[in-house]
Design an enzyme around this catalytic site. Sequence first.
Site, short mmCIF file in Angstrom:
data_model
loop_
_atom_site.label_atom_id
_atom_site.label_comp_id
_atom_site.label_asym_id
_atom_site.label_seq_id
_atom_site.Cartn_x
_atom_site.Cartn_y
_atom_site.Cartn_z
N ASP A 215 -15.85 41.68 55.61
CA ASP A 215 -17.03 41.36 54.83
C ASP A 215 -16.68 40.52 53.60
O ASP A 215 -15.78 40.89 52.84
CB ASP A 215 -17.65 42.70 54.39
CG ASP A 215 -19.04 42.54 53.83
OD1 ASP A 215 -19.93 42.09 54.57
OD2 ASP A 215 -19.25 42.88 52.64
N GLU A 269 -15.64 36.88 57.01
CA GLU A 269 -16.96 36.31 56.75
C GLU A 269 -16.79 35.29 55.63
O GLU A 269 -16.64 35.65 54.47
CB GLU A 269 -17.94 37.41 56.34
CG GLU A 269 -19.36 36.89 56.24
CD GLU A 269 -20.28 37.80 55.42
OE1 GLU A 269 -21.50 37.64 55.53
OE2 GLU A 269 -19.78 38.65 54.66
C1 GLC Z 1 -22.11 40.60 53.95
C2 GLC Z 1 -22.85 41.44 54.94
C3 GLC Z 1 -24.21 41.74 54.39
C4 GLC Z 1 -24.03 42.51 53.12
C5 GLC Z 1 -23.11 41.78 52.13
C6 GLC Z 1 -22.64 42.69 51.05
O1 GLC Z 1 -22.71 39.38 53.74
O2 GLC Z 1 -22.89 40.78 56.18
O3 GLC Z 1 -25.00 42.45 55.30
O4 GLC Z 1 -25.27 42.70 52.51
O5 GLC Z 1 -21.96 41.31 52.75
O6 GLC Z 1 -21.73 43.63 51.55
#
Ligand code: GLC
Length: 566
Positions: A215, A269
């Site tokens: 994440d 991500e």
């Molecule tokens: C990422 C996740 C999202 C979350 C954010 C904070 O973007 O995919 O769902 O709200 O991180 O953890």
Amino acid sequence: MTHDLVNQPEITANGFTRQWWKEAVVYQIYPRSFMDSNGDGMGDLNGIAGKLDYIKDLGVEIIWLSPHFDSPNADNGYDIRDYEKVMAEFGTMADFDALLAGVKARGMRLIIDLVVNHTSDEHRWFTESRRSKDNPYRDYYTWRRPAADGGPPNDWTSFFSQRAWTLDDATGEYYLHLFARKQPDLNWENPKVRDEVWQLMRFWLDKGVDGFRMDVIPLISKDQSFPNMPGSYLDKPSYYYANGPRMHKYIQEMHTKVLSHYDVMTVGEAVGTTLEQTALLVDERRNELNMVFQFDIVQLDRDSQGHWHSWKLPELKSIFSQHAAALDRHCWSTVFITNHDTPRSVSRYGDDDPAWRVRSAKVLQTMLLTQRGTPFIYQGDELGMTNFAFERVSQFDDIAVRNAWEGQLRAGRNDEASFVANLNKTSRDHSRTPMQWTEGTAGGFTTGSPWLAGNPNAGQINAAAALADPDSVYYYVRALIALRRAHPALIYGDYADLAPDDLRLFVYTRTLGDETLLIALNFSRDVVDFAVPGGKGEVLMASAATPVQVGQILSLPGWSAHIIRL
Ligand code: GLC
Ligand code: CA
């Protein structure tokens, strides 16, 4: 993993190293919305365990589970209170172990979500940290004195439309949170924090999980002088917060200390990350991550304020071409068009009118499964599930929506209709409505009352109907996955866009060794003609029943996909 390809040479004809995680297809599960096994209205691990055959039959080899850890659910599990405990709503550790065993028994693998840029404010590290300035956990987070005027230490904003700093009364200092107030950012400068992260990673890897989706991993390193944001970043703050000064060092340390000891996959991500920076994260010679999720495609229809705008097909195509050019044989990428943070792909890039929904979903899935990079299918996209038609702010669950609406009201703006109209194009809750299993009550997701209202179209769009219909999106995706497995060109092949400016057709080739496959996608309702290069080819797969001429000219029916061996 048993696989036709594994006995072949380690390096492909065009120089890629062969890896199981390049050749597999991933299926993302958002546990809260997948399947409820006990009637409390919330999906859970036993619910998933009961659907493993459904996933396996699609041909998927890896499952990514969104967070399943103990959490007060300020952000649906992306705010973790205890990394080594299972969220009570989802079940127990024994349920997790049984799920993992069920995945392995079917020859699949499981990756989990690693959320370590921040924790919940209810995590013990934070409840300790906020207690006093000399608490041993104080430096697990970032605390700063107020600015001279008593306000926050700098002007950073949070992704969920608040200040990135909150004043804590106990010590009169501010703590940093790039997301909600209940998601304080960990201080990665502190070696003890890093050791804690390595330990929790080992905890899950030693159980047998096969890797992590990480994440917002580019946010872990912050400029420790905490300057104000330069004006040039005000309309794209994520690019300022991401890729901080020691990010690569920390990820390399993670690789040395943890990842290199296991046969696992990693996918970061890549929030706020340019293509140049992407190559640095995934170049295999640098020992960082295997691949990342790049945001370009899912941001195609957004301005910097998150407002929707229309887009044209050549813009989508140019993203794929840019990626192919920027990432060489030392790098690997991902392809995804829906996740738990986006609307549904068929409503967004396809045509969710009932007359075109199935056909356009097949076109999109063809693109997903024949582009460069490991494909990630989001739950329900294999059924062509659509966006929900929201009418009121009160129908949303997402903290990002609730905070944004409060901000609107504070600013004296209360035009609910236009606020909701934008969310009907952009909201994360579209992909979080319960999975549609049957035409029955609550789409067969729960016998109780679902935590988020289901889409009323479950009567027409559901897994039971798809499994009974040989022409369904589900069976088409299954055939595509099998085709991808049988043709390494679809996995490793070089990429060329044959008609970058065409407004309706997306036509490209994938070439590996002496095999070239042409993928012809019609992104419109019109029949469009296309001249096949060389004038001949063998149709390996066609999404539309209408016969096509494989002479010189191909007549592509509206919203159709063809895969042709040249
Ligand atoms: C990422 C996740 C999202 C979350 C954010 C904070 O973007 O995919 O769902 O709200 O991180 O953890
Ligand atoms: Ca449940």
